[in-house]
Scaffold this motif. Sequence first.
Motif, PDB file in Angstrom:
ATOM      1  N   UNK A 149      61.607  72.985  35.116  1.00 62.11           N
ATOM      2  CA  UNK A 149      62.872  72.220  35.222  1.00 62.11           C
ATOM      3  C   UNK A 149      64.048  73.170  35.092  1.00 62.11           C
ATOM      4  N   UNK A 150      63.967  74.092  34.129  1.00 64.76           N
ATOM      5  CA  UNK A 150      65.078  75.052  33.945  1.00 64.76           C
ATOM      6  C   UNK A 150      65.280  75.878  35.219  1.00 64.76           C
ATOM      7  N   UNK A 151      64.165  76.341  35.781  1.00 66.80           N
ATOM      8  CA  UNK A 151      64.267  77.155  37.006  1.00 66.80           C
ATOM      9  C   UNK A 151      64.917  76.339  38.121  1.00 66.80           C
ATOM     10  N   UNK A 152      64.500  75.073  38.241  1.00 65.43           N
ATOM     11  CA  UNK A 152      65.035  74.216  39.313  1.00 65.43           C
ATOM     12  C   UNK A 152      66.537  74.027  39.134  1.00 65.43           C
ATOM     13  N   UNK A 153      66.954  73.808  37.895  1.00 65.03           N
ATOM     14  CA  UNK A 153      68.387  73.603  37.627  1.00 65.03           C
ATOM     15  C   UNK A 153      69.160  74.885  37.953  1.00 65.03           C
ATOM     16  N   UNK A 154      68.598  76.025  37.582  1.00 63.91           N
ATOM     17  CA  UNK A 154      69.257  77.311  37.903  1.00 63.91           C
ATOM     18  C   UNK A 154      69.463  77.471  39.409  1.00 63.91           C
ATOM     19  N   UNK A 155      68.535  76.876  40.185  1.00 62.05           N
ATOM     20  CA  UNK A 155      68.641  76.986  41.651  1.00 62.05           C
ATOM     21  C   UNK A 155      69.524  75.883  42.238  1.00 62.05           C
ATOM     22  N   UNK A 156      70.158  75.100  41.358  1.00 64.64           N
ATOM     23  CA  UNK A 156      71.104  74.082  41.835  1.00 64.64           C
ATOM     24  C   UNK A 156      70.492  72.724  42.126  1.00 64.64           C
ATOM     25  N   UNK A 157      69.238  72.510  41.736  1.00 65.08           N
ATOM     26  CA  UNK A 157      68.609  71.201  41.967  1.00 65.08           C
ATOM     27  C   UNK A 157      68.855  70.287  40.765  1.00 65.08           C
ATOM     28  N   UNK A 158      68.801  68.998  41.011  1.00 65.25           N
ATOM     29  CA  UNK A 158      68.714  68.054  39.895  1.00 65.25           C
ATOM     30  C   UNK A 158      67.236  67.902  39.575  1.00 65.25           C
ATOM     31  N   UNK A 159      66.874  68.106  38.328  1.00 64.80           N
ATOM     32  CA  UNK A 159      65.444  68.042  37.988  1.00 64.80           C
ATOM     33  C   UNK A 159      65.254  67.187  36.746  1.00 64.80           C
ATOM     34  N   UNK A 160      64.198  66.375  36.764  1.00 61.97           N
ATOM     35  CA  UNK A 160      63.945  65.432  35.675  1.00 61.97           C
ATOM     36  C   UNK A 160      62.478  65.553  35.251  1.00 61.97           C
ATOM     37  N   UNK A 161      62.243  65.387  33.960  1.00 66.28           N
ATOM     38  CA  UNK A 161      60.860  65.399  33.458  1.00 66.28           C
ATOM     39  C   UNK A 161      60.346  63.965  33.413  1.00 66.28           C
ATOM     40  N   UNK A 162      59.162  63.759  33.953  1.00 67.16           N
ATOM     41  CA  UNK A 162      58.580  62.411  33.989  1.00 67.16           C
ATOM     42  C   UNK A 162      57.177  62.491  33.393  1.00 67.16           C
TER      43      UNK A 162
END
Length: 341
Positions: free
Chosen positions: A272-285
């Motif tokens: 999730x952290x990596x995804x956010x760093x790349x500008x994505x919205x990321x959620x844990x499910x």
Amino acid sequence: MDKSAYDFELEKIKKLIKERGARRVGLQLPDGLKTVATDIAAEISKETGAEVIISGNSCYGACDIDEKLERIVDVLFHFGHTENSFRESVYKPLFRKESVAKETSKSIYEIPKKVFFIELRSGVDIKPAVEKAVAEIKGDTVGLVATVQHVHTLKEAEIVLASFGKKAVIGKSRLKYDGQVLGCDFSSAMVPCDEILFIGSGSFHPAGLALYTGKRVIATDPFTTQISIYEAEELRKKRYLVIERALDTKSCGIIIGMKSGQFNLDEAVALRRKAIEKGLNAYLIAMDEIKEEKLLGFKVDAFVNTACPRVAEDFVHFEKPVLSINEFEVVLGERSWEDIF
Ligand code: SF4
């Protein structure tokens, strides 16, 4: 499924119940064996006097102990899987190349003492199935693997193959037995060979073997002597198509498997952290089982599976892409396409 095809070790089970003075006993069987669950429960109950509770939940692997049932019984018998290292090995992201090196450090989980694994060894003669498979083997050397139900027959299979001039390699495994495979551990198939010969039933293991070893897999079913062929490139192409569908992803749901042996929170949080760093919205499910109807409501473009990898094939038909960790890293630009499997 025919109960007589497998060794249910009922005498051992009854002895153990009596020795431990267990009054309440749990049984957990794979879905394909639920048809014989009531017979087994009746026999155990009659001969030990114990109250038997059958788990009605799904049971996909040794990672999948019914822990709620475990809490209310004195002893739980889990059928069809081996006990060693599964929670450790499943917990680690096995399909990541950097984790393929032996990791035998302390297990994350202690295997509870009241859970006993009954491996369900098959008594079927594997010779006809192996002889039939020989006609499909193109190379001289095969990596020989099996599920735990047939792993004790590998030496015999090796002899049969030798009589046809084929060399078999039975690889070391991180699992309990050499040559044994799980849907999340094909370490025993990582041997120098031209092709893989898989002894067992179903398509899940041979498809995974082809996908992750990159080799042609000949699967032979000892119960039916049916032969199936799995070509690595065809299977990989299907995965590449799923990744392509996810390349424009702006938001993603990262799935945490809540079954104890599939729980991979650290990896999910890191992704999730990596995804956010790349500008994505990321959620844990968090969820127990990944089913399409459970994913439909989420407003994200794609999902990432950090739980059991066995369902990757099923995900192909999901409306939204469901990626493995390695596949998602390709989407993030952190891994090359050549380095997925
Ligand atoms: S393949 Fe999936 S269900 Fe089977 S042991 Fe591994 S994580 Fe569990």
